[in-house]
Design a protein around this motif. Structure first.
Motif, PDB file in Angstrom:
ATOM      1  N   GLU A 215       0.839  -1.196   0.000  1.00 37.96           N
ATOM      2  CA  GLU A 215       0.000   0.000   0.000  1.00 37.96           C
ATOM      3  C   GLU A 215       0.873   1.246   0.000  1.00 37.96           C
ATOM      4  O   GLU A 215       1.879   1.316   0.708  1.00 37.96           O
ATOM      5  N   PHE A 228      -2.542   3.679  -3.655  1.00 40.71           N
ATOM      6  CA  PHE A 228      -2.382   2.390  -4.346  1.00 40.71           C
ATOM      7  C   PHE A 228      -2.461   1.288  -3.302  1.00 40.71           C
ATOM      8  O   PHE A 228      -1.856   1.384  -2.245  1.00 40.71           O
ATOM      9  N   TYR A 230      -2.487  -3.127  -3.226  1.00 41.26           N
ATOM     10  CA  TYR A 230      -2.538  -4.459  -3.832  1.00 41.26           C
ATOM     11  C   TYR A 230      -2.647  -5.482  -2.712  1.00 41.26           C
ATOM     12  O   TYR A 230      -1.889  -5.452  -1.733  1.00 41.26           O
ATOM     13  N   PRO A 237      -5.004  -4.352  -8.390  1.00 38.00           N
ATOM     14  CA  PRO A 237      -4.808  -3.296  -7.394  1.00 38.00           C
ATOM     15  C   PRO A 237      -5.855  -2.196  -7.494  1.00 38.00           C
ATOM     16  O   PRO A 237      -6.505  -2.025  -8.528  1.00 38.00           O
ATOM     17  N   VAL A 239      -6.137   1.728  -7.608  1.00 35.53           N
ATOM     18  CA  VAL A 239      -5.180   2.770  -7.982  1.00 35.53           C
ATOM     19  C   VAL A 239      -5.893   4.103  -8.148  1.00 35.53           C
ATOM     20  O   VAL A 239      -6.936   4.180  -8.791  1.00 35.53           O
ATOM     21  N   HIS A 244       1.214   5.106 -10.573  1.00 34.28           N
ATOM     22  CA  HIS A 244       1.422   3.832 -11.261  1.00 34.28           C
ATOM     23  C   HIS A 244       2.469   3.013 -10.523  1.00 34.28           C
ATOM     24  O   HIS A 244       3.506   3.532 -10.097  1.00 34.28           O
ATOM     25  N   LEU A 258       6.656   3.815  -6.718  1.00 32.61           N
ATOM     26  CA  LEU A 258       5.454   4.504  -7.170  1.00 32.61           C
ATOM     27  C   LEU A 258       5.848   5.634  -8.104  1.00 32.61           C
ATOM     28  O   LEU A 258       6.669   6.484  -7.755  1.00 32.61           O
TER      29      LEU A 258
END
Length: 443
Positions: A215, A228, A230, A237, A239, A244, A258
């Motif tokens: 995170e 973000f 996952y 994920p 987002v 990204h 990130l």
């Protein structure tokens, strides 16, 4: 004979990396929440055994670290002998050469009690090592006591460390292995508006551990939000826009970095990379600062004085962030060897545009009665986004005679000349008759 390829990568060599640390833990006798009183610090040494580093020829004959004999007059150091057979040590070269490169390494070791499922194995035998280099590198190591394996507790006849109360080696050291590591090469970043920036975060796990979640969070001025997230086993994920994380790199190489596109003032803040396994959790904190340099101009750029008339010079400073900016004025004439600082300026209030940047205007009044032209007036601006101050100038021209002033002067001179000539001729005519009358009388 054989020759060495100058382009070949340097060979690897295993070395021991020795770091001075502090062992930090809650002080049972301290007052909860008291400043400096709720934690205790003890001198410690972290020995990273058999770390593989590139040998650029400067290592020479590396020697193994030998545990020194305890000095009865000094506080005993807690020595952690740490091996990493399954997890590599990140930024090992930077740690090894820190002293030679003039870098400071802050090292802290503390008890580690995080257990996501509440089923801690070997309580008191897990440690967190936190290493911070002055260059901005941050490293976190989850250390497991070597006696704690497969859920088995220490043997009843084991020698225990007098403070940690866990088994130690025959040399009195605490033997540990690295189970989980995470690192970031920058703890603070600065970027411009509209640019792109990558917040570095990497990790590596022992084969017995699996990634549970990743995170990224942002906190600023008391509020926070998830950018973000996952979760292992999920379809994908979650987002936020503009951010990204490369999923193949995350799952394949432990690259949790990130990327942030189109940076705005609103993206400034504290970013937290949180990597979790079912048993452990490591976080890295990165400060992101937005800094945009100002645009500076002076209006008008050229001034020609009229007699006894004051003129106001305007210095417009616009498009900068953050708010703090320094503005000064100087004057330089042909007689001045250096610029002279001026203090008679005034300022408008700060204005903030829709993109979050600021602007301000500085005014300087000059008068022909107090200033000798020609002269140059310069507005100097300093800001955190500038490597050095920038400036803009206005030029004060010397007064020039206009065409009408020349005609008036010529006409005046002509009139004066005619009047003088008339007076001379009139005097000559007056003197001549009087002289003739005197001549006749004498005859």
């Amino acid at each position: 004979g054989s020759t060495k390829d100058p382009t070949a990568a340097p060979p690897f060599q295993t070395v021991d990396i020795v770091l001075d640390c502090s062992y930090v833990e809650e002080d049972p006798g301290g007052l909860p929440g008291a400043f400096g009183g709720s934690f205790s610090k003890d001198p410690a040494t972290l020995v990273l055994r058999d770390v593989s580093v590139r040998d650029d020829g400067s290592l020479g004959e590396a020697t193994d670290y030998k545990v020194p004999q305890e000095n009865a007059d000094s506080s005993p150091r807690i020595v952690f002998e740490t091996s990493a057979p399954l997890v590599s040590i990140p930024h090992a070269e930077s740690l090894l050469h820190a002293d030679c490169n003039g870098e400071e390494v802050n090292c802290e070791i503390s008890p580690y009690n995080f257990q996501r499922d509440g089923k801690g194995l070997c309580p008191g035998s897990w440690f967190m090592g936190t290493l911070r280099l002055s260059s901005g590198i941050s490293i976190a190591l989850v250390l497991r006591g070597s006696h704690c394996s497969g859920g088995q507790e220490e043997e009843p006849d084991a020698i225990l460390h007098p403070k940690l109360r866990i088994p130690v080696s025959k040399k009195g050291t605490v033997l540990t292995t690295v189970e989980f590591q995470s690192s970031s090469c920058n703890t603070s970043l600065r970027t411009h508006l509209g640019g792109s920036v990558t917040l570095d975060c990497h990790f590596a796990l022992a084969p017995s551990s699996l990634l549970s979640s990743l995170e990224w969070r942002r906190q600023h001025r008391g509020s926070g939000r998830s950018l973000f997230r996952y979760q292992a086993g999920s379809t994908g994920p979650t987002v936020e826009p503009k951010v990204h994380v490369d999923m193949p790199q995350l799952l394949g190489n432990g690259d949790a970095s990130l990327s942030l596109q189109g940076v705005s003032v609103g993206d400034e803040g504290t970013y937290i990379c949180l990597v979790s396994t079912p048993q452990h959790q490591i976080q890295h904190i990165i400060q992101l600062q937005v800094a945009e340099p100002p645009r500076v101009r002076v209006i008008p750029a050229q001034v020609s004085f009229e007699s006894d008339v004051a003129t106001t010079l305007t210095c417009d400073i616009a498009g900068y962030y953050p708010l703090d900016v320094s503005v000064s004025w100087t004057q330089k004439t042909a007689e001045d060897e250096a610029e002279i600082a001026l203090s008679s300026m005034r300022f408008s209030s700060h204005q903030q545009s829709q993109d979050g940047t600021y602007s301000i205007t500085s005014y300087l009044s000059i008068s022909s009665t107090t200033v000798r032209a020609p002269a140059t007036y310069t507005c100097h601006v300093s800001h955190v986004a500038l490597e050095e101050p920038i400036s803009a100038s206005a030029y004060l021209k010397a007064p020039e005679k206009t065409g009408s002033e020349g005609l008036v002067g010529g006409f005046t001179a002509t009139v004066i000349f005619i009047i003088a000539l008339f007076i001379v001729l009139w005097r000559k005519r007056t003197v001549k008759p009087e002289s003739e009358q005197l001549l006749r009388a004498s005859e």
